[in-house]
Design a protein around this motif. Sequence first.
Motif, PDB file in Angstrom:
ATOM      1  N   PRO A  78     -52.891  -8.213   1.854  1.00  0.00           N
ATOM      2  CA  PRO A  78     -53.683  -7.065   2.316  1.00  0.00           C
ATOM      3  C   PRO A  78     -54.929  -7.443   3.098  1.00  0.00           C
ATOM      4  CG  PRO A  78     -54.068  -7.462  -0.011  1.00  0.00           C
ATOM      5  CD  PRO A  78     -53.031  -8.442   0.419  1.00  0.00           C
ATOM      6  N   TYR A 108     -51.447  -7.151   6.552  1.00  0.00           N
ATOM      7  CA  TYR A 108     -52.076  -5.954   7.090  1.00  0.00           C
ATOM      8  C   TYR A 108     -53.347  -6.323   7.859  1.00  0.00           C
ATOM      9  CZ  TYR A 108     -54.327  -1.413   7.423  1.00  0.00           C
ATOM     10  OH  TYR A 108     -54.934  -0.274   7.899  1.00  0.00           O
ATOM     11  N   SER A 132     -52.021   1.853   9.260  1.00  0.00           N
ATOM     12  CA  SER A 132     -52.437   2.338   7.951  1.00  0.00           C
ATOM     13  C   SER A 132     -51.618   1.649   6.865  1.00  0.00           C
ATOM     14  CB  SER A 132     -52.229   3.860   7.846  1.00  0.00           C
ATOM     15  OG  SER A 132     -50.853   4.171   7.809  1.00  0.00           O
ATOM     16  N   HIS A 133     -52.089   1.760   5.616  1.00  0.00           N
ATOM     17  CA  HIS A 133     -51.361   1.184   4.493  1.00  0.00           C
ATOM     18  C   HIS A 133     -49.974   1.813   4.367  1.00  0.00           C
ATOM     19  CE1 HIS A 133     -55.322  -0.123   2.294  1.00  0.00           C
ATOM     20  NE2 HIS A 133     -55.222  -0.592   3.528  1.00  0.00           N
ATOM     21  N   TRP A 160     -52.471   0.343  -2.353  1.00  0.00           N
ATOM     22  CA  TRP A 160     -51.242  -0.409  -2.137  1.00  0.00           C
ATOM     23  C   TRP A 160     -50.253  -0.231  -3.295  1.00  0.00           C
ATOM     24  CZ3 TRP A 160     -50.242  -1.905   2.507  1.00  0.00           C
ATOM     25  CH2 TRP A 160     -51.247  -2.367   3.367  1.00  0.00           C
TER      26      TRP A 160
END
Length: 273
Positions: A78, A108, A132-133, A160
Amino acid sequence: MNPTSQPETLAPHSLAGRRIALARGPEEVNTAAPELIALGAEVVYYPCLELMRPENTAELDHALQALAAGEFDWLLLPTASAVIVLAESLNQLNISPRQIQKVRIAAYGANTRAAAQELLHVDVNRIPETGSHLEMVRAMRITPGTRVLLPLAAGLRADWNRLLQAMGAQVTAVTAYRAIMCRDGDEVPAMLWSGDIDAIAFNSETNVRYFAKRLQVEGGTLDMLDDVCVACIEPQTAAAARALGLRVSVVPHTHTAAALAAALAGYFAARRR
């Protein structure tokens, strides 16, 4: 053209006489410092985040050993900080990055992708860029029972886990590092007060948030950036900056350190014209 986007494919302009602040340290990986300096800029550093390993690394070590043994389908990275800590941990466990290359990897953000490429030798061209996530989780095409390793910062409140579990994933979230506010670097608040900084460059959402926190702790405010060019490496970083009230002037079309430096040079060249 979007007024906050600057074409970086033109002939390079000079940044001579420009002082550019980075919310990073000079020793950190994936900064735009070499590219900015090559264009003639003076670079000053204001690192805002220091990474600390967990006091007890047993959970992380066990998860990485399981990763190397093929017990996960995906490794979701992340943040670039997670990449840095994982690379160090793998080295301490004598696990080569090659041993995890059969695992599918998601990263990400542009800064995370760059760190994964440099430190874990990941082919980032196979990793989709998402805004975006939720877009990232959808791009992973999770199916029920998919096993995902998710390394996070201690105390991080992120979505997440919820997004992955909603897709049916079996998520193993482990504490990979602790994030502590840094105190080193140049006297950037004083330079901002005196108007001696032309631009500040951010390369992640985390970068933006911790910069704001450190500046506030040291008696400054984001209003000090009203007359400073704010440059962000990608749209999601720019969105984080705008959410804090900053006016973003530069976002390169290509989300790399070199493109960020070139876009900044193009911005100042356009102002001169």
